[in-house]
Design an enzyme around this catalytic site. Sequence first.
Site, mmCIF file in Angstrom:
data_model
loop_
_atom_site.group_PDB
_atom_site.id
_atom_site.type_symbol
_atom_site.label_atom_id
_atom_site.label_comp_id
_atom_site.label_asym_id
_atom_site.label_seq_id
_atom_site.Cartn_x
_atom_site.Cartn_y
_atom_site.Cartn_z
ATOM 1 N N GLY A 1 0.803 -1.223 0.000
ATOM 2 C CA GLY A 1 0.000 0.000 0.000
ATOM 3 C C GLY A 1 0.829 1.262 0.000
ATOM 4 O O GLY A 1 2.063 1.242 0.055
ATOM 5 N N CYS B 1 -5.606 0.490 -8.818
ATOM 6 C CA CYS B 1 -5.433 1.903 -8.474
ATOM 7 C C CYS B 1 -6.527 2.773 -9.086
ATOM 8 O O CYS B 1 -6.619 3.964 -8.803
ATOM 9 C CB CYS B 1 -4.062 2.399 -8.928
ATOM 10 N N GLY C 1 1.366 -7.953 -6.761
ATOM 11 C CA GLY C 1 1.575 -6.762 -7.574
ATOM 12 C C GLY C 1 3.044 -6.768 -7.973
ATOM 13 O O GLY C 1 3.748 -7.756 -7.771
ATOM 14 N N ASN D 1 6.428 0.292 3.765
ATOM 15 C CA ASN D 1 5.994 -0.411 2.566
ATOM 16 C C ASN D 1 6.770 -1.713 2.403
ATOM 17 O O ASN D 1 7.981 -1.766 2.645
ATOM 18 C CB ASN D 1 6.202 0.491 1.353
ATOM 19 N N ASP D 2 6.091 -2.764 1.981
ATOM 20 C CA ASP D 2 6.722 -4.090 1.887
ATOM 21 C C ASP D 2 7.881 -4.111 0.884
ATOM 22 O O ASP D 2 8.920 -4.731 1.154
ATOM 23 C CB ASP D 2 5.686 -5.163 1.534
ATOM 24 N N GLU E 1 0.833 -3.698 -13.734
ATOM 25 C CA GLU E 1 0.290 -4.715 -12.830
ATOM 26 C C GLU E 1 -0.802 -5.571 -13.475
ATOM 27 O O GLU E 1 -0.902 -6.771 -13.182
ATOM 28 C CB GLU E 1 -0.266 -4.028 -11.577
ATOM 29 N N GLU F 1 6.471 3.040 -7.172
ATOM 30 C CA GLU F 1 5.217 2.407 -7.610
ATOM 31 C C GLU F 1 5.374 1.887 -9.043
ATOM 32 O O GLU F 1 4.734 2.346 -9.990
ATOM 33 C CB GLU F 1 4.059 3.404 -7.498
#
Length: 396
Positions: free
Chosen positions: A150, A252, A216, A187-188, A259, A237
């Site tokens: 996210g 999004c 993603g 963020n991951d 993606e 992103e």
Amino acid sequence: MTASVKKYHQLRTDVIKHLYYSKMLTLTELSHLTHKSLPLITNVVNDLVEDGYILEHGLAPSTGGRRALTFLLNQDKQRYIVAVAMDQLVTQVVIYDLLNHARTEPELFKLPLKEGPAITQTLIKFLKDYISRSGIPIEQILGVGIGMPGFVNAAEGINHSFFKVEGERSLNKHLIKELGLPVFIDNDSSMIALSELKFGAGKNLKDVMVVNIGWGIGLGMIINGSLFRGHSGYAGEFSHIPLSQSNKLCSCGKRGCLEVDTSLLVLVERAKTQIAEGVSSSLEQLFLDDSKLHGDHFLEAAKAGDPLAVSILADAAFLIGKGLATLIHIINPELIVLGGRGALAGKMMMAPIQQAIHEFCIPRLAEQTEIRVSELNADSGLLGAATLVIENCNFN
């Protein structure tokens, strides 16, 4: 507390951090890394030895002169880190000691993030239970690090995509209040990049891009040796670069995002569609097994050479490579690491990615960028989450 005392306490923390990342160092090496005098470092290390944080380990290998004494962190100091790695469907958790040894059995549970506000309480309940079952006293836990998907503003502790908290803007503050521990979120993909920088392929490098291939396509960016977040904290992103030729709507809300043609969820659906149309594949039987995520079945089938899985993965990898060509033109990185869940089949993706880069990237730039598959695999998100705690806590 005077300014000089604060500086001394900070130096204690810096010494512990360097030992955490390097495992074992001499006094001279610590002096070089901290840019502090050898006598000052000697005093700090002696204090940390007395406090039980550091142990003398033995003599370093000979370099021709007198062998130096080495030091490492004391795994029996009884300080622990709760590391949590999340993706859109699954959450992993483990408790590490200061040597990154797992002190509890890692656990994985399904937590689909699109299920709504209830997931916040579900996560809190699970973490409370996991920590309780570990038997580790709360006062011995340095903190909880969480890497999550996210739009995450790490500085403010807010995830604008998931984990809405009623009556509380900051998810971070809410988790601190509920768990009774310091909590740090990020963020991951940034956490996966941080783990590569500190422990993996990016160690000691300056400019590295880490692609998080999963549900993603995320990106963690290392610029000049540090994690790059951008002006508002949302850099990377990669999923939303408009490279798709389809008219599919992305999560999004826009169309044409990378993606919609490359995420594992899309690849699984594409495989199911072709199987329904009569294409033969080992995936037909694998998808009947719901004990594992279908995306994992897909990656395993591709790794095993299933023709349908390999074909679908190759198409997605070529498009990812086209996106990487754009990154190479803009960033000129020394290294690109293929990480995340998709690293399981990373070697299968290398050829189509390289083909796309050769086709779309200026050779002079492409030749200067190495591409590797992460060797940290499933541990990268957890190591990044643990590092997040180390980077934000004090050892005083």
